[in-house]
Design a protein around this motif. Structure first.
Motif, PDB file in Angstrom:
ATOM      1  N   GLN A  10     -10.025  -7.675   8.891  1.00 11.08           N
ATOM      2  CA  GLN A  10      -9.668  -8.139  10.138  1.00 11.08           C
ATOM      3  C   GLN A  10      -8.315  -8.128  10.733  1.00 11.08           C
ATOM      4  OE1 GLN A  10      -9.549 -12.473   8.461  1.00 11.08           O
ATOM      5  NE2 GLN A  10     -11.724 -12.629   8.556  1.00 11.08           N
ATOM      6  N   CYS A  11      -8.193  -8.234  12.046  1.00  5.69           N
ATOM      7  CA  CYS A  11      -7.078  -7.945  12.697  1.00  5.69           C
ATOM      8  C   CYS A  11      -6.214  -9.264  12.711  1.00  5.69           C
ATOM      9  CB  CYS A  11      -7.240  -7.771  14.339  1.00  5.69           C
ATOM     10  SG  CYS A  11      -7.875  -9.018  15.295  1.00  5.69           S
ATOM     11  N   VAL A  12      -4.836  -8.995  12.939  1.00  9.39           N
ATOM     12  CA  VAL A  12      -3.857  -9.916  12.828  1.00  9.39           C
ATOM     13  C   VAL A  12      -3.646 -10.866  14.034  1.00  9.39           C
ATOM     14  CG1 VAL A  12      -1.424 -10.651  12.377  1.00  9.39           C
ATOM     15  CG2 VAL A  12      -2.490  -8.706  11.148  1.00  9.39           C
ATOM     16  N   VAL A  13      -3.861 -12.356  13.597  1.00  8.39           N
ATOM     17  CA  VAL A  13      -3.487 -13.153  14.838  1.00  8.39           C
ATOM     18  C   VAL A  13      -2.283 -13.835  14.520  1.00  8.39           C
ATOM     19  CG1 VAL A  13      -4.376 -15.085  16.328  1.00  8.39           C
ATOM     20  CG2 VAL A  13      -6.000 -13.268  15.517  1.00  8.39           C
ATOM     21  N   LYS A  14      -1.338 -13.862  15.261  1.00  8.03           N
ATOM     22  CA  LYS A  14       0.040 -14.536  14.911  1.00  8.03           C
ATOM     23  C   LYS A  14       0.095 -15.719  14.826  1.00  8.03           C
ATOM     24  CE  LYS A  14       3.132 -10.457  14.739  1.00  8.03           C
ATOM     25  NZ  LYS A  14       4.242  -9.866  15.220  1.00  8.03           N
ATOM     26  N   LYS A  15       0.585 -16.439  14.030  1.00  7.73           N
ATOM     27  CA  LYS A  15       0.763 -18.126  14.062  1.00  7.73           C
ATOM     28  C   LYS A  15       1.762 -18.435  15.211  1.00  7.73           C
ATOM     29  CE  LYS A  15       1.587 -21.840  10.847  1.00  7.73           C
ATOM     30  NZ  LYS A  15       1.902 -22.203   9.426  1.00  7.73           N
TER      31      LYS A  15
END
Length: 230
Positions: A10-15
């Motif tokens: 998965q790619c990173v989705v920032k919080k």
């Protein structure tokens, strides 16, 4: 840390925003509790065993996550009193989390610990809005000068009616009845005061007389009965 293959792909989705925990009231302050050391408060709760043959009232005074004081009151089971003696040694000095995961010998005490844990960590303590909380030793104030639990023991049958055996004031010795055989008062012995007087050297009969009192329209009774033998 081990991640599954799917997560690794998965790619990173920032919080985005991080609001943190909701504040809870603790000893006159609003606290955003993130760890056990953030928790303080004094509270009471009850627990019961699986067969429900006895119950425990547990009082804990927690300061910065550590149990500084424990008052354990039990009723209904003889073995539970011995369990309480052991639990009173076990609990002080433990963190709330340690105590929750410690065998407190009796299921009723373990259940009370669970219920208190929920109250305390959610900010539902008796001292939530008391600035500075309550001092260690405050639990004894519930017992009064005689340092005895507030116990009520009553028995009744359809055929013979009610019998008062013990009230908060003490051990019931006589019940007062009116002309219709209805209860209008009772006599009791304050056992804490009685034992204190005997320990100081007072004659037992004098101590008993001094520790005996009554409640209600006791003096107006037509008849008095011994609730244990009549």
């Amino acid at each position: 840390m081990i991640y599954s293959h799917e997560v690794e792909q998965q790619c990173v989705v920032k919080k985005g925003p991080n609001h943190g925990p909701a504040p809870i009231p603790e000893e006159g302050k609003w606290v955003r509790a993130k760890q056990i050391a953030d928790i303080s408060g004094l509270t009471h709760g009850v627990g019961w065993c699986a067969p429900q043959q006895g119950t425990c009232k547990l009082t804990l005074n927690v300061k910065e996550g550590i149990i500084e004081e424990a008052l354990i009151e039990t009723v209904g089971c003889s073995g539970m009193t011995h369990s309480a003696a052991m639990a009173a040694e076990i609990l002080p000095g433990k963190t709330l989390l340690e105590a929750l995961n410690t065998d407190l010998v009796c299921d009723a005490i373990n259940t009370a610990m669970r219920e208190l844990f929920l109250q305390i960590v959610y900010g539902r303590t008796q001292s939530a809005f008391s600035e500075g909380g309550l001092p260690v030793g405050a639990g004894l104030e519930d017992l009064g000068k005689g340092l005895r639990s507030q116990v009520g023991t009553m028995f009744g049958t359809k055929v013979k009616g009610v019998r008062y055996l013990e009230m908060a004031e003490g051990y019931c010795t006589r019940m007062a009845l009116d002309a219709d055989d209805e209860v209008i008062g009772y006599e009791f012995i304050h056992l804490g005061k009685f034992m204190d007087a005997v320990k100081k050297g007072t004659d037992a009969n004098e101590a008993l007389k001094a520790a005996t009192s009554n409640y209600g329209r006791f003096a107006d009774a037509v008849k008095y009965i011994d609730p244990r033998h009549e």
